[in-house]
Design a protein around this motif. Structure first.
Motif, PDB file in Angstrom:
ATOM      1  N   ALA A  31      32.091  34.900  49.402  1.00 12.49           N
ATOM      2  CA  ALA A  31      31.251  34.299  50.274  1.00 12.49           C
ATOM      3  C   ALA A  31      30.171  35.501  51.112  1.00 12.49           C
ATOM      4  CB  ALA A  31      31.700  33.200  51.387  1.00 12.49           C
ATOM      5  N   LYS A  32      31.088  36.464  51.449  1.00 12.88           N
ATOM      6  CA  LYS A  32      30.536  37.307  52.227  1.00 12.88           C
ATOM      7  C   LYS A  32      30.359  38.852  51.882  1.00 12.88           C
ATOM      8  CE  LYS A  32      32.501  34.642  56.258  1.00 12.88           C
ATOM      9  NZ  LYS A  32      33.314  34.554  57.350  1.00 12.88           N
ATOM     10  N   SER A  33      30.619  39.109  50.634  1.00 15.42           N
ATOM     11  CA  SER A  33      30.409  40.362  49.998  1.00 15.42           C
ATOM     12  C   SER A  33      31.506  41.320  50.598  1.00 15.42           C
ATOM     13  CB  SER A  33      28.974  40.546  50.038  1.00 15.42           C
ATOM     14  OG  SER A  33      28.128  39.766  49.320  1.00 15.42           O
ATOM     15  N   HIS A  34      30.960  42.180  50.708  1.00 15.76           N
ATOM     16  CA  HIS A  34      31.800  43.529  51.285  1.00 15.76           C
ATOM     17  C   HIS A  34      31.444  43.572  52.756  1.00 15.76           C
ATOM     18  CE1 HIS A  34      33.139  45.464  47.338  1.00 15.76           C
ATOM     19  NE2 HIS A  34      33.266  44.455  47.058  1.00 15.76           N
ATOM     20  N   GLY A  35      30.929  42.505  53.345  1.00 11.29           N
ATOM     21  CA  GLY A  35      30.343  42.754  54.678  1.00 11.29           C
ATOM     22  C   GLY A  35      31.417  43.175  55.882  1.00 11.29           C
ATOM     23  N   TYR A  36      32.740  42.653  55.520  1.00 14.94           N
ATOM     24  CA  TYR A  36      33.698  43.110  56.260  1.00 14.94           C
ATOM     25  C   TYR A  36      33.763  44.526  56.754  1.00 14.94           C
ATOM     26  CZ  TYR A  36      38.500  42.478  58.340  1.00 14.94           C
ATOM     27  OH  TYR A  36      39.636  42.322  59.017  1.00 14.94           O
ATOM     28  N   LEU A  37      33.371  45.649  55.950  1.00 13.52           N
ATOM     29  CA  LEU A  37      33.565  46.784  56.227  1.00 13.52           C
ATOM     30  C   LEU A  37      32.632  47.058  57.509  1.00 13.52           C
ATOM     31  CD1 LEU A  37      33.640  48.855  52.531  1.00 13.52           C
ATOM     32  CD2 LEU A  37      35.268  48.403  54.531  1.00 13.52           C
ATOM     33  N   GLN A  38      31.720  46.251  57.837  1.00 11.84           N
ATOM     34  CA  GLN A  38      30.883  46.543  59.036  1.00 11.84           C
ATOM     35  C   GLN A  38      31.769  46.502  60.026  1.00 11.84           C
ATOM     36  OE1 GLN A  38      26.586  44.965  57.925  1.00 11.84           O
ATOM     37  NE2 GLN A  38      28.300  43.270  57.970  1.00 11.84           N
ATOM     38  N   MET A  39      32.582  45.316  60.113  1.00 12.06           N
ATOM     39  CA  MET A  39      33.562  45.212  61.186  1.00 12.06           C
ATOM     40  C   MET A  39      34.734  46.395  61.462  1.00 12.06           C
ATOM     41  SD  MET A  39      35.921  41.977  62.222  1.00 12.06           S
ATOM     42  CE  MET A  39      34.506  40.770  62.745  1.00 12.06           C
ATOM     43  N   ALA A  40      34.945  46.801  59.878  1.00 16.12           N
ATOM     44  CA  ALA A  40      35.978  47.811  60.129  1.00 16.12           C
ATOM     45  C   ALA A  40      35.493  48.993  60.552  1.00 16.12           C
ATOM     46  CB  ALA A  40      36.349  47.998  58.514  1.00 16.12           C
ATOM     47  N   GLY A  45      38.706  48.599  52.133  1.00 12.68           N
ATOM     48  CA  GLY A  45      37.891  49.000  51.271  1.00 12.68           C
ATOM     49  C   GLY A  45      38.676  48.534  49.755  1.00 12.68           C
ATOM     50  N   LEU A  46      39.743  48.865  49.502  1.00 11.28           N
ATOM     51  CA  LEU A  46      40.537  48.630  48.485  1.00 11.28           C
ATOM     52  C   LEU A  46      40.686  47.191  48.275  1.00 11.28           C
ATOM     53  CD1 LEU A  46      43.301  51.221  48.429  1.00 11.28           C
ATOM     54  CD2 LEU A  46      41.417  51.136  46.823  1.00 11.28           C
ATOM     55  N   PHE A  47      40.918  46.456  49.413  1.00 12.10           N
ATOM     56  CA  PHE A  47      40.943  44.942  49.201  1.00 12.10           C
ATOM     57  C   PHE A  47      39.676  44.200  48.724  1.00 12.10           C
ATOM     58  CE2 PHE A  47      44.914  45.232  51.952  1.00 12.10           C
ATOM     59  CZ  PHE A  47      45.761  44.087  51.427  1.00 12.10           C
ATOM     60  N   LEU A  48      38.712  44.687  49.336  1.00 15.17           N
ATOM     61  CA  LEU A  48      37.325  44.166  48.869  1.00 15.17           C
ATOM     62  C   LEU A  48      37.072  44.405  47.543  1.00 15.17           C
ATOM     63  CD1 LEU A  48      35.339  44.971  52.387  1.00 15.17           C
ATOM     64  CD2 LEU A  48      36.408  42.740  51.664  1.00 15.17           C
ATOM     65  N   VAL A  49      37.542  45.776  46.958  1.00 14.30           N
ATOM     66  CA  VAL A  49      37.020  45.939  45.551  1.00 14.30           C
ATOM     67  C   VAL A  49      37.939  45.087  44.617  1.00 14.30           C
ATOM     68  CG1 VAL A  49      37.570  47.775  43.892  1.00 14.30           C
ATOM     69  CG2 VAL A  49      36.541  48.540  45.968  1.00 14.30           C
ATOM     70  N   LEU A  50      39.095  44.962  45.111  1.00 13.77           N
ATOM     71  CA  LEU A  50      39.943  43.659  44.462  1.00 13.77           C
ATOM     72  C   LEU A  50      39.262  42.478  44.295  1.00 13.77           C
ATOM     73  CD1 LEU A  50      42.518  43.048  43.193  1.00 13.77           C
ATOM     74  CD2 LEU A  50      43.735  42.697  45.276  1.00 13.77           C
ATOM     75  N   GLY A  51      38.800  42.064  45.334  1.00 12.61           N
ATOM     76  CA  GLY A  51      37.930  40.783  45.501  1.00 12.61           C
ATOM     77  C   GLY A  51      36.966  40.854  44.567  1.00 12.61           C
ATOM     78  N   THR A  52      35.966  41.800  44.482  1.00  8.64           N
ATOM     79  CA  THR A  52      35.147  41.728  43.423  1.00  8.64           C
ATOM     80  C   THR A  52      35.690  41.698  42.112  1.00  8.64           C
ATOM     81  OG1 THR A  52      33.548  43.002  44.730  1.00  8.64           O
ATOM     82  CG2 THR A  52      33.018  43.061  42.390  1.00  8.64           C
ATOM     83  N   LEU A  53      36.634  42.149  41.697  1.00  2.00           N
ATOM     84  CA  LEU A  53      37.293  42.282  40.347  1.00  2.00           C
ATOM     85  C   LEU A  53      38.123  41.033  40.026  1.00  2.00           C
ATOM     86  CD1 LEU A  53      39.064  45.670  40.169  1.00  2.00           C
ATOM     87  CD2 LEU A  53      37.227  44.928  38.879  1.00  2.00           C
ATOM     88  N   LEU A  54      38.333  40.336  41.095  1.00  3.57           N
ATOM     89  CA  LEU A  54      38.963  38.804  40.885  1.00  3.57           C
ATOM     90  C   LEU A  54      37.799  37.930  40.470  1.00  3.57           C
ATOM     91  CD1 LEU A  54      41.126  38.199  44.183  1.00  3.57           C
ATOM     92  CD2 LEU A  54      41.997  38.785  41.739  1.00  3.57           C
ATOM     93  N   LEU A  55      36.516  38.092  41.083  1.00  7.48           N
ATOM     94  CA  LEU A  55      35.458  37.436  40.622  1.00  7.48           C
ATOM     95  C   LEU A  55      35.022  37.409  39.376  1.00  7.48           C
ATOM     96  CD1 LEU A  55      33.086  37.671  43.747  1.00  7.48           C
ATOM     97  CD2 LEU A  55      34.874  35.786  43.089  1.00  7.48           C
ATOM     98  N   LEU A  56      35.026  39.052  38.795  1.00 12.99           N
ATOM     99  CA  LEU A  56      34.662  39.285  37.499  1.00 12.99           C
ATOM    100  C   LEU A  56      35.691  38.975  36.579  1.00 12.99           C
ATOM    101  CD1 LEU A  56      33.735  43.306  38.151  1.00 12.99           C
ATOM    102  CD2 LEU A  56      32.190  41.424  37.131  1.00 12.99           C
ATOM    103  N   PHE A  57      36.943  38.898  36.869  1.00 13.40           N
ATOM    104  CA  PHE A  57      37.975  38.400  35.840  1.00 13.40           C
ATOM    105  C   PHE A  57      37.651  36.853  35.895  1.00 13.40           C
ATOM    106  CE2 PHE A  57      41.817  35.922  35.326  1.00 13.40           C
ATOM    107  CZ  PHE A  57      42.762  36.584  34.473  1.00 13.40           C
ATOM    108  N   MET A  58      37.458  36.037  36.875  1.00 14.16           N
ATOM    109  CA  MET A  58      37.288  34.551  36.604  1.00 14.16           C
ATOM    110  C   MET A  58      35.999  34.196  35.809  1.00 14.16           C
ATOM    111  SD  MET A  58      37.836  33.243  40.608  1.00 14.16           S
ATOM    112  CE  MET A  58      38.223  31.363  40.176  1.00 14.16           C
ATOM    113  N   ASP A  59      34.847  35.121  36.255  1.00 15.84           N
ATOM    114  CA  ASP A  59      33.655  34.817  35.298  1.00 15.84           C
ATOM    115  C   ASP A  59      34.087  35.102  33.760  1.00 15.84           C
ATOM    116  OD1 ASP A  59      32.090  34.199  37.320  1.00 15.84           O
ATOM    117  OD2 ASP A  59      31.473  36.300  37.695  1.00 15.84           O
ATOM    118  N   HIS A  60      34.889  36.268  33.778  1.00 16.58           N
ATOM    119  CA  HIS A  60      35.175  36.342  32.320  1.00 16.58           C
ATOM    120  C   HIS A  60      36.049  35.470  31.507  1.00 16.58           C
ATOM    121  CE1 HIS A  60      36.304  39.251  28.949  1.00 16.58           C
ATOM    122  NE2 HIS A  60      37.471  38.957  28.963  1.00 16.58           N
ATOM    123  N   HIS A  61      36.849  34.883  32.206  1.00 17.86           N
ATOM    124  CA  HIS A  61      37.841  33.891  31.698  1.00 17.86           C
ATOM    125  C   HIS A  61      37.270  32.616  31.869  1.00 17.86           C
ATOM    126  CE1 HIS A  61      40.999  36.430  30.440  1.00 17.86           C
ATOM    127  NE2 HIS A  61      40.618  37.124  31.459  1.00 17.86           N
TER     128      HIS A  61
END
Length: 498
Positions: free
Chosen positions: A68-77, A284-300
């Motif tokens: 829902a919020k992309s990698h915007g959390y890095l702004q707060m980080a 940043g690693l957690f957010l990269v993992l989040g994008t990969l989770l979305l790619l995995f769900m789309d793939h399957h």
């Protein structure tokens, strides 16, 4: 993944946790429990501090929030880093100069006993509720994965897990917390990296293609400057990050107890700056993992769950994934949860013993040690009861309300410290508890009125609103003092704890 596999993973992690805690606690005493003896190397504390703010809820939620919020959390980080700099160069020297074990002792020295007790009680309520809710979420996951399938009731689940946490923290207090936080940091970073590798492998991607896929995905946007009304707007996120980390780290006994365990102020400063930068990249690693989770769900062809928090667990338990991913998920989850709960228990014991009961943190007599051990047991029992109460009484709204409570309770603490540092005025100490209660109540009314009148949803601004109202209330008491109404400031604090 079978319940037995999960049990073995939990048992293996706890065995390692207990071994490290036992080794760290040799020769422990009250000084070791409360402050680590102020002999901990700053680099060790920096590694421990990397994982300190990450709870089991964070481990689950941050990857899920990407949907829902992309990698915007890095702004707060980025705001976190700025906030840590303020803590390192303003608060840390102050706390070391005064030789504080509990940071709320500053309020007693600056304003008086009532202010001191107010800060301690606000911390107690906020930390107990917050820690209990975070651990409740993890206990609920373990109930689904392990205890439920085995027919074990939730209450026994809580008793067993909270007893394990009491056991390892009772040995060495802050010293054990720091060493086990090092284990937590290593496990967290290792778990996230392993999850990234395993998911990328399932998708048939190497390092180069993984970087490209994440970069090109719609969820990889970091900066949001377009809409100033949006909650994702950069300056809202950045400023929120600055003040949230000042309030919830610099003015939180749980977070600061590690930093005050360093040998000196200089070491503590270096620890805070280094850990804040490392935390940025871990997020940043957690957010990269989040994008990969979305790619995995789309793939399957997987459907998005109602709650984004469920995404990580869904992928970890997917039939196409190896059992090792499920084990890594469990280890990462419990490492975050156990360490966070253990740290909370230690800080609650420290604050309640020193701030509320008034024992001498430097005393090694049998009475002081007995009180500290009794308080530690009491904190463990209370936390367990609160977790069980949430299980039977909570709804999503109730849990959200408890998290919102943190914005209210940390506001008065931020206001008290800010007024003390920015103003030379005295306050009427006897009225400070009323100010600390009245400010959140008034903030709640203002929040309700703004929403009812303008439809505006208040977010992180609540923290600053509460702090501002607290400072206004303190100024009013200062005016009363100047008009001849003598403050009832008491320096009993000095006699009790210095």
């Amino acid at each position: 993944m079978s319940p037995i596999t999960v049990i073995l993973a939990v048992a293996g992690y706890f065995a390692l946790l207990a071994l490290i805690s036992f080794m760290a606690s040799r020769g422990s005493d009250n000084a070791t429990f409360f402050s680590g003896g102020k002999k901990m190397p700053w680099l060790l504390v920096a590694i421990a501090t990397v994982g300190a703010p990450i709870s089991g809820v964070t481990f689950i939620s941050v990857p899920g929030m990407v949907a829902a919020k992309s990698h915007g959390y890095l702004q707060m980080a980025l705001g976190f880093i700025a906030g840590y700099i303020v803590i390192a160069y303003v608060l840390v020297p102050l706390f070391y100069k005064k030789g504080l074990t509990s940071i709320y002792g500053y309020l007693g020295d600056r304003f008086g006993k009532k202010s001191y007790k107010s800060g301690a009680w606000i911390f107690f309520v906020s930390k107990m509720l917050g820690a209990a809710v975070r651990f409740f979420v993890v206990c609920s996951v373990l109930q689904i994965l392990v205890f439920g399938p085995l027919g074990i009731p939730f209450e026994l689940n809580v008793i067993a897990t909270i007893a394990l946490i009491w056991l390892y923290t009772s040995w060495g207090g802050v010293k054990s917390v720091i060493w086990t936080d090092v284990l937590k940091s290593v496990c967290l970073v290792g778990s996230v990296i392993m999850c990234i590798v395993l998911i990328s492998s399932d998708l048939g991607m190497d390092l180069s293609s993984t970087i490209s896929a994440v970069k090109d995905h719609e969820s990889s946007q970091i900066f949001f400057f377009e809409d100033a009304m949006s909650s994702q707007y950069f300056w809202k996120q950045f400023i929120a990050g600055v003040f949230m980390v000042i309030a919830m780290t610099g003015l939180d006994q749980d977070m600061m107890q590690r930093n005050l365990a360093c040998k000196d102020s200089s070491g503590s400063k270096k620890n805070m700056i280094l850990s804040s930068v490392i935390q940025f990249f871990v997020i940043g690693l957690f957010l990269v993992l989040g994008t990969l989770l979305l790619l995995f769900m789309d793939h399957h062809g997987m459907s998005m769950p109602e709650k984004s928090d469920d995404i990580f667990g869904m992928v970890a338990s997917h039939p196409s994934m190896p059992v090792i991913l499920g084990i890594v998920f469990v280890v990462g989850l419990i490492s975050a949860a156990y360490s966070a709960a253990g740290s909370a228990l230690t800080s609650l014991t420290t604050s309640f013993s020193i701030d509320i009961l008034g024992i001498d943190d430097k005393s090694e007599d049998s009475k002081s040690q007995k009180i500290r051990k009794s308080v530690h047991i009491m904190m463990t029992v209370i936390m367990g009861l609160v977790i069980i109460a949430f299980y039977h009484l909570s709804s999503d709204d109730a849990i959200s309300a408890v998290y919102t409570l943190a914005s209210y309770t940390y506001g008065p603490i931020l206001g008290l410290f800010a007024y003390g540092l920015l103003s030379r005025s005295e306050v009427r100490d006897s009225l400070v508890p009323a100010v600390c209660i009245g400010a959140p109540l008034l903030a709640w009314f203002i929040q309700w009125w703004i929403k009812w009148t303008f439809g505006y949803e208040t977010g992180f601004e609540l923290l600053l609103l509460n702090a501002g109202l607290t400072m206004i209330g303190l100024k009013v008491t200062s005016i009363l003092t100047k008009k001849g109404i003598n403050p009832t400031k008491s320096n009993d604090y000095v006699k009790e704890s210095v």
